[in-house]
Scaffold this active site. Structure first.
Site, PDB file in Angstrom:
ATOM      1  N   LYS A  30       0.789  -1.540   0.113  1.00 51.48           N
ATOM      2  CA  LYS A  30      -0.006  -0.166   0.088  1.00 51.48           C
ATOM      3  C   LYS A  30       1.253   1.150   0.235  1.00 51.48           C
ATOM      4  CE  LYS A  30      -4.279   2.046   2.058  1.00 51.48           C
ATOM      5  NZ  LYS A  30      -3.898   3.541   2.606  1.00 51.48           N
TER       6      LYS A  30
ATOM      7  N   GLU B 151      -0.814   5.846  -7.561  1.00 50.69           N
ATOM      8  CA  GLU B 151      -1.025   6.657  -6.574  1.00 50.69           C
ATOM      9  C   GLU B 151       0.230   6.766  -6.541  1.00 50.69           C
ATOM     10  OE1 GLU B 151      -3.118   5.560  -3.656  1.00 50.69           O
ATOM     11  OE2 GLU B 151      -1.716   6.704  -2.059  1.00 50.69           O
TER      12      GLU B 151
ATOM     13  N   LYS C 221      -7.108  -8.319  -1.911  1.00 48.80           N
ATOM     14  CA  LYS C 221      -7.983  -8.163  -3.340  1.00 48.80           C
ATOM     15  C   LYS C 221      -8.025  -9.724  -3.112  1.00 48.80           C
ATOM     16  CE  LYS C 221      -5.999  -3.951  -4.043  1.00 48.80           C
ATOM     17  NZ  LYS C 221      -5.372  -2.698  -5.789  1.00 48.80           N
TER      18      LYS C 221
HETATM   19  C1  LIG Z   1      -9.378  -0.175  -6.095  1.00 41.97           C
HETATM   20  C2  LIG Z   1      -9.495  -0.810  -4.669  1.00 41.97           C
HETATM   21  C3  LIG Z   1     -10.411  -0.001  -4.283  1.00 41.97           C
HETATM   22  C4  LIG Z   1      -9.489  -2.107  -4.188  1.00 41.97           C
HETATM   23  C5  LIG Z   1      -8.276  -0.279  -3.753  1.00 41.97           C
HETATM   24  N1  LIG Z   1      -8.820   1.470  -4.027  1.00 41.97           N
HETATM   25  C6  LIG Z   1      -7.310   1.966  -3.040  1.00 41.97           C
HETATM   26  N2  LIG Z   1      -7.572   2.752  -2.347  1.00 41.97           N
HETATM   27  C7  LIG Z   1      -8.499   3.465  -1.828  1.00 41.97           C
HETATM   28  C8  LIG Z   1      -8.758   4.173  -0.643  1.00 41.97           C
HETATM   29  N3  LIG Z   1      -7.827   5.113  -0.950  1.00 41.97           N
HETATM   30  C9  LIG Z   1      -7.987   6.290   0.198  1.00 41.97           C
HETATM   31  N4  LIG Z   1      -7.490   7.618  -0.761  1.00 41.97           N
HETATM   32  C10 LIG Z   1      -7.776   8.995  -0.039  1.00 41.97           C
HETATM   33  C11 LIG Z   1      -8.817   8.597   1.306  1.00 41.97           C
HETATM   34  C12 LIG Z   1      -9.393   8.045   1.009  1.00 41.97           C
HETATM   35  N5  LIG Z   1      -9.455   6.475   0.478  1.00 41.97           N
HETATM   36  C13 LIG Z   1      -7.105   5.699  -1.817  1.00 41.97           C
HETATM   37  C14 LIG Z   1      -6.286   3.964  -2.394  1.00 41.97           C
HETATM   38  C15 LIG Z   1      -5.719   1.106  -3.229  1.00 41.97           C
HETATM   39  C16 LIG Z   1      -4.053   1.446  -2.940  1.00 41.97           C
HETATM   40  C17 LIG Z   1      -2.878   1.288  -2.982  1.00 41.97           C
HETATM   41  C18 LIG Z   1      -2.312   1.554  -2.639  1.00 41.97           C
HETATM   42  N6  LIG Z   1      -1.634   2.887  -1.932  1.00 41.97           N
HETATM   43  O1  LIG Z   1      -1.394   1.329  -2.871  1.00 41.97           O
HETATM   44  C19 LIG Z   1      -3.523   0.053  -3.979  1.00 41.97           C
HETATM   45  N7  LIG Z   1      -2.043  -0.690  -4.113  1.00 41.97           N
HETATM   46  N8  LIG Z   1      -4.786  -0.339  -4.649  1.00 41.97           N
HETATM   47  C20 LIG Z   1      -6.329  -0.210  -3.968  1.00 41.97           C
HETATM   48  N9  LIG Z   1      -7.375  -0.837  -4.212  1.00 41.97           N
END
Ligand SMILES: CC(C)(C)c1nc(N2CCN(c3ncccn3)CC2)c2cc(C(N)=O)c(N)nc2n1
Length: 327
Positions: A115, A170, A286
């Site tokens: 992440k 990201e 996931k």
């Molecule tokens: C497509 C999904 C929803 C499963 C998803 N959502 C992500 N995030 C959602 C929440 N996010 C967020 N950001 C700010 C405030 C609230 N939520 C920030 C991205 C992911 C973030 C990363 C990462 N950072 O490396 C990642 N490898 N996979 C993600 N996969």
């Protein structure tokens, strides 16, 4: 230089710089040194400033962030960018796994990925060309920061296939760039950034794209919002397809056949975290099958098929006027 000659030179430079830009950003094989590219760009910027009547939005000068914006346009994401539920320990992960298996049965595999601790952005491509980039914002409405994202060299301007695609990723600032930036700001007596995430977010929210261009930002793409012209059945397949298209994906992702393998991966990276050249704040897990993702669906705001395991905040020693604080 007379009008006719200037126009000729401007058109010639635009063509030449587009070719060099394509070699650098998409093929990653520049045929001229950066210094020559920069020199030609400087000449074109000067010529265009002296000939505003020849202005063209698709000139290469628009890539290095010419115009300073007064504000960012709002953008509505065609597919909302969701948020993630959190897990803080192994039991939370086992509870997540039980809920998933109650929903889709025991034949489920996961993909675990780092992440990245940066700023979530969405990139829109039409006919395989980068047309717009936006911040996540509140998940539905973000801000158009296309010009700033164009300065991130790992964002391909043209994809291998002419697909219409909305990709999520990201944007982040590598640890080394963060340290250099703060050292420079300290010399200048400026306020320091607290962490690389704030530095990346602050850089992408600059109205002057030249500032973003100077911040050595990078990006890992992690998912597809909308994809036309190609179909995939699983998350690991979409990650492989994205890197085929020319995107930068994080190579550390792992397909796990059960939650025990996920827990092993999580514990492994909790140890190795300090050795990474970028910050991560956890692991995203996931369900791999897109069909099972569909079956599981979403709660009010989170997918039921994904969860974020959050690492405890890293031990940070902050020197505050000589007093050592362990925060
Ligand atoms: C497509 C999904 C929803 C499963 C998803 N959502 C992500 N995030 C959602 C929440 N996010 C967020 N950001 C700010 C405030 C609230 N939520 C920030 C991205 C992911 C973030 C990363 C990462 N950072 O490396 C990642 N490898 N996979 C993600 N996969």
């Amino acid at each position: 230089m007379n009008e006719e000659h200037a126009k000729e030179r401007i058109l010639e430079l635009r063509e030449l710089l587009e070719k060099y830009n394509y070699e650098y950003h998409v093929l990653d094989k520049p045929s001229v040194p950066d210094a020559e590219y920069d020199q030609l760009m400087k000449e074109l910027i000067e010529l265009e400033n002296n000939h505003p009547e020849l202005h063209d939005d698709h000139s290469p000068t628009s890539r290095v962030g010419g115009a300073i914006l007064d504000f960012f346009e709002k953008v509505e994401h065609t597919v909302p960018m969701l948020s993630l539920g959190n897990a803080f320990n192994d039991q939370d992960l086992r509870d997540f796994d039980r809920r998933v298996r109650d929903g889709v049965g025991d034949n489920v595999t996961y993909v675990a990925e780092l992440k990245i601790d940066g700023l979530a952005v969405s990139l829109l491509y039409e006919d395989g060309r980068f047309v717009r980039g936006a911040t996540r914002g509140d998940g539905t409405i973000g801000e158009d920061i296309t010009n700033n994202l164009k300065t991130i060299r790992s964002i391909p301007f043209r994809l291998k296939d002419p697909v219409r695609l909305e990709v999520r990723g990201e944007a982040f600032m590598p640890k080394k760039s963060f340290q250099k930036l703060n050292a420079h700001r300290e010399e200048e007596g400026q306020e320091l950034f607290a962490n690389p995430r704030n530095a990346a977010a602050g850089s992408l929210r600059q109205l002057d794209p030249k500032i973003a261009a100077s911040r050595n930002l990078d990006i890992f793409v992690y998912g597809v919002g909308k994809l036309e012209g190609h179909s995939v059945d699983s998350h690991d397949e979409s990650l492989t397809y994205l890197s085929h298209l020319g995107f930068k994906t994080n190579a550390e992702w792992k397909k796990c056949d059960n939650i025990d393998e996920v827990i092993e991966y999580v514990n492994g990276w909790q140890e190795k975290r300090p050795d990474l050249p970028y910050e991560i704040d956890g692991i995203v897990i996931k369900v791999n099958s897109l069909y099972q993702q569909e079956e599981l669906g979403f709660t009010a705001k989170n997918p039921r098929w994904a969860i974020a395991y959050k690492f405890p905040a890293e031990e940070v020693v902050t020197k505050l006027e000589g007093i050592e604080l362990n925060v």
